[in-house]
Enzyme design. Structure first.
Site, PDB file in Angstrom:
ATOM      1  N   LYS A 117       0.864  -1.185   0.000  1.00  0.00           N
ATOM      2  CA  LYS A 117       0.000   0.000   0.000  1.00  0.00           C
ATOM      3  C   LYS A 117       0.897   1.230   0.000  1.00  0.00           C
ATOM      4  CE  LYS A 117      -4.041   2.048   2.087  1.00  0.00           C
ATOM      5  NZ  LYS A 117      -3.576   3.417   2.184  1.00  0.00           N
ATOM      6  N   CYS A 417       7.791  11.489  50.499  1.00  0.00           N
ATOM      7  CA  CYS A 417       8.300  11.705  51.861  1.00  0.00           C
ATOM      8  C   CYS A 417       7.895  13.072  52.419  1.00  0.00           C
ATOM      9  CB  CYS A 417       9.817  11.548  51.888  1.00  0.00           C
ATOM     10  SG  CYS A 417      10.663  12.840  50.968  1.00  0.00           S
ATOM     11  N   CYS A 438      14.682   9.774  50.946  1.00  0.00           N
ATOM     12  CA  CYS A 438      13.317   9.617  50.407  1.00  0.00           C
ATOM     13  C   CYS A 438      13.154   8.176  49.908  1.00  0.00           C
ATOM     14  CB  CYS A 438      13.111  10.605  49.265  1.00  0.00           C
ATOM     15  SG  CYS A 438      11.625  10.300  48.306  1.00  0.00           S
TER      16      CYS A 438
END
Ligand code: IVH
Length: 673
Positions: A117, A417, A438
């Site tokens: 195509k 945190c 953290c």
């Protein structure tokens, strides 16, 4: 969604799709990618299928849009220029085949005609007694524009059909040829290079350029642009003259038209799928772009018998290759904290399949980017994903808003945190969580330390790291070397075997190569390549830790920002403590013995997969021999190693830059010699 909501959504979708089509077909401009527009059309059809009474005759789902262009004479087509229904998966091809079964006689022995195509501009050529009388654009399928003067300049369009002994009949009376006008990739690149030199705006893609060129009012301009007409259909007043599509293509070549020699007849669905798979890769090496395959019932009588539904024949489908863009909705935006503390807003999306994988999240990079693109919670957005690239939100479709969308507010505190987010320097785009402890930063740091390019500890992925942290068994990267199988087994996730396996995987990595160790520390701006350059230059961790900014910045590929970041890392107390702790546990990187090597100074990139080894291992070999590994092709790249199942990006780039391409075999010889 209730009916009223569906109605409102349908109206907005129609408006935007129509606008897209108007710009595309009439003005030859593009307001969004075709893939994004397809995605919107898909949503429209889905809603219309759910609420069929909301379908109107003027819905974009019901017709081929595109108004004839003023300036050209309008011509009514001899028969409608149909378009094709798109399918995207094997299942949909199977479903098409099942629908056909119901439409065609039970004893019909179906064969399929498959062709590429082409991604171009459709056009019909009219021949009277073998002489070209007219060329008409597709227009809206019913009426097109007379572009004869322009099309006559195309060398691939015969002004008179070639004489043929076998198919003489086609040289008398009316013969119509339909096909696609395409611009080849190489010609397109050349043209754009030329325009760049002349300071003219660049063309977006070969198809738009082909379309724009044919709709020029000045044929001299058309003659300057290389375009090809590639035929895909042949029409005669008496349909019986052309029993099959195969026959049509044979006649077409015989009377002097270009057709795709790849087109072929296959007996069953399996062969269709095999052909599709083959061409998905091979299409990259074609001189022109294709966006899928066209599959038709080869027997034209059966093809006609299946009929037409709306604007498309039931006897054919377009099997489209997977798009890299789609539209979907942003359900929410949350903030993810990375190992360096960077707070990255991430869009949670309604799941959508792009390039073969389901995408549910996309990075939004930073607050500034969200504001610049004006992305809101609830927006319909265009999402882009190519290969293994992280999905990204391209833009919101503002016209689809209904007022319920919410503006995203960057949180002031870390969602993990609750520490206040900060910016290192004023004007920096990224907010960061400064808390080194953290939880999010910690698990990402450990996960990074254990990752493939770093220490490569199998079994220490995201989930296991979180489980070990939550159980209090580890708190930093050094703690993993203290883990005991007897403690791990107690956790729900681990059985005897996996606990033992993990401990031995960890103990295997107590003396990692220096570059991997340096990379694993997660120093800002230090990727594996930089870590390798530094390791090759300093050779021992002690030397790196004592290096000054100047010394570091002298290493090829290391800039001042990177050098500063390294010095800062080694001067921080907690990092010094971490190194001491590792040392005490007898975890220490191996010094680098050899510098340089046979691949010294050479840059390599790899596309596709290698049979002999994974990409990481190949990169390791390259680096070990003094070469550099790049994840993408650039000006600097000396060699592109081409493996199996290659993607488009690197190959296209290498072709453009003229990068030397080598096979896996060549590569193995280089690293083995
Ligand atoms: S056959 C009844 N074959 O794709 C036959 N079309 O989306 C209809 N196209 O309108 C078309 N390559 O402009 C056919 N090998 C090919 C094609 C092809 C490109 C275009 C054509 C068509 C559109 C359908």
């Amino acid at each position: 969604m209730n009916k009223a909501q569906a109605k409102a959504r349908i109206e907005k979708l129609r408006e935007l799709i129509n606008d897209y089509r108007y710009h595309y077909h009439v003005l030859n401009e593009s307001i969004m990618s075709e893939e994004a527009a397809d995605s919107l059309k898909h949503e429209l059809t889905t809603l219309e299928t759910e609420y069929p009474d909301l379908i109107t005759a003027d819905s974009p789902s019901q017709r081929v849009a595109g108004k004839p262009l003023p300036g050209f004479t309008q011509i009514t087509h001899s028969s409608r220029m149909l378009s094709l229904n798109d399918v995207f998966s094997q299942e949909e091809v199977v479903a098409w085949r099942q629908r056909l079964d119901k439409l065609l006689p039970a004893d019909a022995n179906l064969e399929y005609f498959i062709d590429l195509k082409m991604d171009g501009f459709a056009c019909a050529l009219h021949y009277e007694d073998g002489v070209l009388t007219r060329a008409v654009t597709r227009g809206d399928g019913l009426v097109g524009e007379d572009v004869t003067m322009n099309v006559r300049t195309l060398e691939s369009v015969p002004l008179r059909l070639r004489h043929t002994a076998t198919h003489k009949a086609f040289l008398t009376g009316r013969t119509e040829v339909r096909g696609e006008i395409v611009m080849y990739k190489a010609d397109f690149n050349r043209l754009n290079k030329q325009r760049e030199k002349e300071g003219k705006p660049l063309f977006a893609n070969p198809r738009n350029t082909a379309a724009g060129t044919i709709r020029q009012l000045d044929p001299r301009l058309v003659a300057e642009r290389p375009l090809y007409f590639r035929a895909y259909d042949l029409l005669r007043n008496k349909a019986e003259e052309i029993p099959t599509f195969r026959f049509a293509y044979d006649v077409l070549s015989d009377i002097g038209l270009l057709t795709n020699h790849q087109a072929t007849v296959v007996p069953d669905l399996d062969s269709i799928l095999r052909f599709a798979e083959q061409w998905e890769k091979k299409r990259l090496s074609l001189p022109f772009f294709i966006d899928g395959l066209v599959i038709k019932v080869n027997d034209r009588r059966l093809f006609a018998l299946a009929g037409v539904a709306g604007k498309a024949p039931r006897g054919a489908v377009a099997l489209k290759y997977q798009a890299e863009q789609a539209t979907t909705r942003v359900k929410n935006i949350f903030v993810s904290i990375g190992r360096t503390g960077a707070a990255t807003p991430v869009a949670m999306l309604e799941p959508v399949v792009i390039a073969g994988t389901t995408v549910q999240m996309a990075t939004l990079h930073n607050e500034g980017e969200i504001a610049r693109k004006d992305i809101r919670i609830g927006d319909t957005v265009i999402v882009h994903k190519a290969g293994d690239i992280i999905p990204e939100v391209v833009e919101p479709l503002i016209r689809l808003r209904d007022g319920s969308e919410k503006i995203f507010q960057m949180p002031t505190h870390c969602p993990e945190c609750n520490t206040r987010l900060v910016k290192h320097k004023s004007g920096e785009a990224v907010w960061r969580c400064p808390n080194n402890a953290c939880p999010s930063r910690t698990w990402k740091r450990i996960e990074h330390f254990a990752s493939k390019s770093a220490l490569d500890i199998e079994g220490l992925g995201e989930k296991n790291v979180i489980a070990l942290l939550q159980a209090g068994l580890i708190r930093d990267v050094a703690d993993i070397f203290t883990l005991k199988a007897t403690d791990i087994i107690k956790l729900e996730r681990f059985a005897d075997v996996s606990a033992n396996k993990l401990v031995s995987a960890i103990n295997d990595k107590t003396h990692p190569p220096l570059n991997r160790f340096l990379y694993g520390l997660g120093i800002r701006h230090v990727g594996i390549q930089t870590a390798t350059d530094i390791a090759n230059s300093f050779r021992a961790i002690e030397a790196v830790s004592q290096a000054t900014i100047d010394e570091l910045a002298r290493v090829n590929g290391v800039g001042v920002i990177v050098a500063e970041s390294i010095v800062e890392w080694f001067s921080e107390k907690r990092n010094k403590k971490l190194l001491e702790k590792l040392h005490k546990l007898n975890v220490w990187p191996k010094p680098v013995k050899k510098i340089g090597g046979p691949l010294s100074g050479k840059y390599f990139a790899i596309t596709g997969s290698l049979k002999a080894m994974g990409r990481e291992v190949a990169a390791e070999h390259i680096r070990a021999l003094g070469g550099n590994f790049q994840s993408s092709v650039g000006e600097q790249t000396d060699y592109l190693v081409v493996g199996d199942n290659v993607g488009a990006n690197k190959l296209t780039k290498a072709n453009k830059l003229g990068t030397k391409q080598i096979t896996e075999h060549d590569f193995l010889r280089m690293i083995e010699s």
